[in-house]
Design a protein around this motif. Sequence first.
Motif, PDB file in Angstrom:
ATOM      1  N   ALA A   1      75.968  93.437  -3.893  1.00  0.00           N
ATOM      2  CA  ALA A   1      76.267  93.998  -2.569  1.00  0.00           C
ATOM      3  C   ALA A   1      75.344  93.371  -1.520  1.00  0.00           C
ATOM      4  N   PHE A   2      74.050  93.321  -1.837  1.00  0.00           N
ATOM      5  CA  PHE A   2      73.106  92.706  -0.892  1.00  0.00           C
ATOM      6  C   PHE A   2      73.491  91.239  -0.639  1.00  0.00           C
ATOM      7  N   GLU A   3      73.799  90.551  -1.714  1.00  0.00           N
ATOM      8  CA  GLU A   3      74.132  89.121  -1.592  1.00  0.00           C
ATOM      9  C   GLU A   3      75.386  88.929  -0.741  1.00  0.00           C
ATOM     10  N   ASP A   4      76.370  89.745  -1.024  1.00  0.00           N
ATOM     11  CA  ASP A   4      77.641  89.680  -0.324  1.00  0.00           C
ATOM     12  C   ASP A   4      77.465  89.914   1.179  1.00  0.00           C
ATOM     13  N   ILE A   5      76.626  90.866   1.516  1.00  0.00           N
ATOM     14  CA  ILE A   5      76.388  91.185   2.934  1.00  0.00           C
ATOM     15  C   ILE A   5      75.689  90.005   3.615  1.00  0.00           C
ATOM     16  N   LEU A   6      74.720  89.429   2.903  1.00  0.00           N
ATOM     17  CA  LEU A   6      74.014  88.270   3.474  1.00  0.00           C
ATOM     18  C   LEU A   6      74.984  87.115   3.707  1.00  0.00           C
ATOM     19  N   LYS A   7      75.882  86.929   2.761  1.00  0.00           N
ATOM     20  CA  LYS A   7      76.863  85.842   2.907  1.00  0.00           C
ATOM     21  C   LYS A   7      77.804  86.093   4.074  1.00  0.00           C
ATOM     22  N   LYS A   8      78.205  87.356   4.237  1.00  0.00           N
ATOM     23  CA  LYS A   8      79.178  87.713   5.275  1.00  0.00           C
ATOM     24  C   LYS A   8      78.641  87.385   6.670  1.00  0.00           C
ATOM     25  N   PHE A   9      77.339  87.597   6.864  1.00  0.00           N
ATOM     26  CA  PHE A   9      76.782  87.415   8.213  1.00  0.00           C
ATOM     27  C   PHE A   9      76.016  86.108   8.345  1.00  0.00           C
TER      28      PHE A   9
END
Lengths: 382, 382
Positions: free
Chosen positions: A374-382
């Motif tokens: 989840a953390f990784e995904d959020i970092l990738k999204k932004f």
Amino acid sequence: MIRKEDLQKFKNIKREHLKFINIDPLQRGGILPPESKKALEMWGDGYSVCDFCMGRLDLIKTPPIYEFVYDILPKFLEIDVVRITNGAREGIFLVMHSICKLGDTIVVDKNAHYTTYVAAERAGVKIKEVPNNGYPEFKINAEDYRKAIEEVKKDTGKLPSLVLLTYPDGNYGNLTDAKKVGKIAHEYKIPFLLNGAYAVGRMPISAKEIDCDFIVGSGHKSMAASGPIGIIGMKKEYEERLLKKSEKFKNKEVELLGCTARGATIITLITSFPHVVERIKKWDEEVEKARWFSGELEKLGLKQLGEKPHNHDLMFFEASKFYEISQKHPRKGYFLYDELKKRGVVGIKPGLTKNFKLSTYGLTKTELKKVVDAFEDILKKF
Amino acid sequence: MIRKEDLQKFKNIKREHLKFINIDPLQRGGILPPESKKALEMWGDGYSVCDFCMGRLDLIKTPPIYEFVYDILPKFLEIDVVRITNGAREGIFLVMHSICKLGDTIVVDKNAHYTTYVAAERAGVKIKEVPNNGYPEFKINAEDYRKAIEEVKKDTGKLPSLVLLTYPDGNYGNLTDAKKVGKIAHEYKIPFLLNGAYAVGRMPISAKEIDCDFIVGSGHKSMAASGPIGIIGMKKEYEERLLKKSEKFKNKEVELLGCTARGATIITLITSFPHVVERIKKWDEEVEKARWFSGELEKLGLKQLGEKPHNHDLMFFEASKFYEISQKHPRKGYFLYDELKKRGVVGIKPGLTKNFKLSTYGLTKTELKKVVDAFEDILKKF
């Protein structure tokens, strides 16, 4: 005037967070095992455990509170005498209120929980802080207790009346060398209180080995019990002072106001206890998981503060990347909470991005992997 | 060493009394309505209500604790400010600890609950009793508060710092003229604390009408909540003293040690509240039932002590006939408990025969008839 219509909503309140992986350190150690949820069906009523009152909560034999308090808990904490309180903070206040005099100074680690400060204010005692070593570790050096004690002696003309250590502290999850703190306190003949709100019920801990005079634990925080409830252990030599009996009502203990945690809280503390004893045996696995999780988040560019390698499930992270995103996001700091929730994760305080704490306690590696993703995904999204 | 085998029994503890009609005054007002039993399924975990912590228990908006504490409860009690405590006794101690100085004297009704005495000891204040009129009524005459206040003034050179009335008392269920006590206290400008542990949640009560400065209630005793929990109401003018904020942690209230009843206790207090508001409307029926029940037992030769006709569900009986039987019975005083239980009735303290208290609260006339029949049957048997 209370309108009936306004009250209807109170009848049925749902707990949304149950659907999610909750990494809030407050919540991880207080989750009831199935047997305690079941116990609540029968023991939820007000004074439920008092059907066979023996004049005092801890003396009740049915349900087996007496055995739990007089036999099981002293063995568990490895200390002489135990009582039930309404929480760790109430235990801390109890010690200060019965051991210290108004205006006394006590020595406390700078990482202490806010309730230590508030309890001291309530008891009318002053606090001398033992500093931590600052960013990024915030560690307390046990040897610094000696310095603090000496300074109190110099400044006030007398020794502090209590030494307190928060073990671990609730911000960084640091585990100070408690045994050494105890040794120093006792060199000066000062009683030593260990605040084990995040230890008792999560990890192995022995009051005997640490040689503390008092230890407090938290049922709702770390012993899988319904809140609010706590336990306090003490050495025999302090029993008379801490558990002074009432003059008029000879069997009532004044500092406990007679009885404390009646009903749902004590029954779940007891029914959860076998589960708690078993989970403590897996503490090494918990530490391993925490370290692994910390490593994974660091790979993503977050920085774990506090002791490294870490020795507890409670961890503090610095996340400048999330902070940078928040500066440009229309939801500001709240974006992280929103985005984590979308991914099935809750427990980071809404609004926080730069610094936050979390706990991995009792979560499976699969669940923790989901959090990392989840953390990784959020970092990738932004 | 704790052995795993010794712990298994703790996992599954049954509450035997659920099968019976329970006439224990402690239990009658704390029975959860179905909606609160249901709420426990979701909210039993330790700090369950703190998922959306706003820095302090009473400020939490989800679940709606804030609305409950700041809007609903002040309207309910008809007083300015309300907070949640861990019980009525904790509220009493809170008032004494923040209002009185060490060594002060306070004036208290002789029928006061033991926790009033114990709280006073803990707060270091002395008690001057207002006597009751003795057997068989044990009534407190409000006017006698004036005499007690004058005596304190004469003996100590200063006025008492607090006046307390137990309303009703927990032995006889007598309801003293509280309004008059308040009027006398205020003539002397002494603050007035009403202990409503057996009133708030059972019967209509208005702090405004009585004109008390503080009022405490008990969630587990009379508000159909899981224990331990209580409420305290206060007039605005005392808010600053009772709810003093911490110097270091600006939003924490010192006397409450930050937060009190987290988890199962506060959620059931809230979910039960609509039920409580409705049941209070039927108070006249409760009084009528109590009077009828008292009359029936008197027909059997028992004697109800305390106010007559009675104004509360809590009643004290003198039963010399049962005492006489106990003198010849192999089980001695325990025979009454045994015999009642055989007939489906519990709640009289095991061992008591000569004097005992009970409550008719929330029981149907059919259930009460069964209790009367049980007493009659036992008398016939011996």
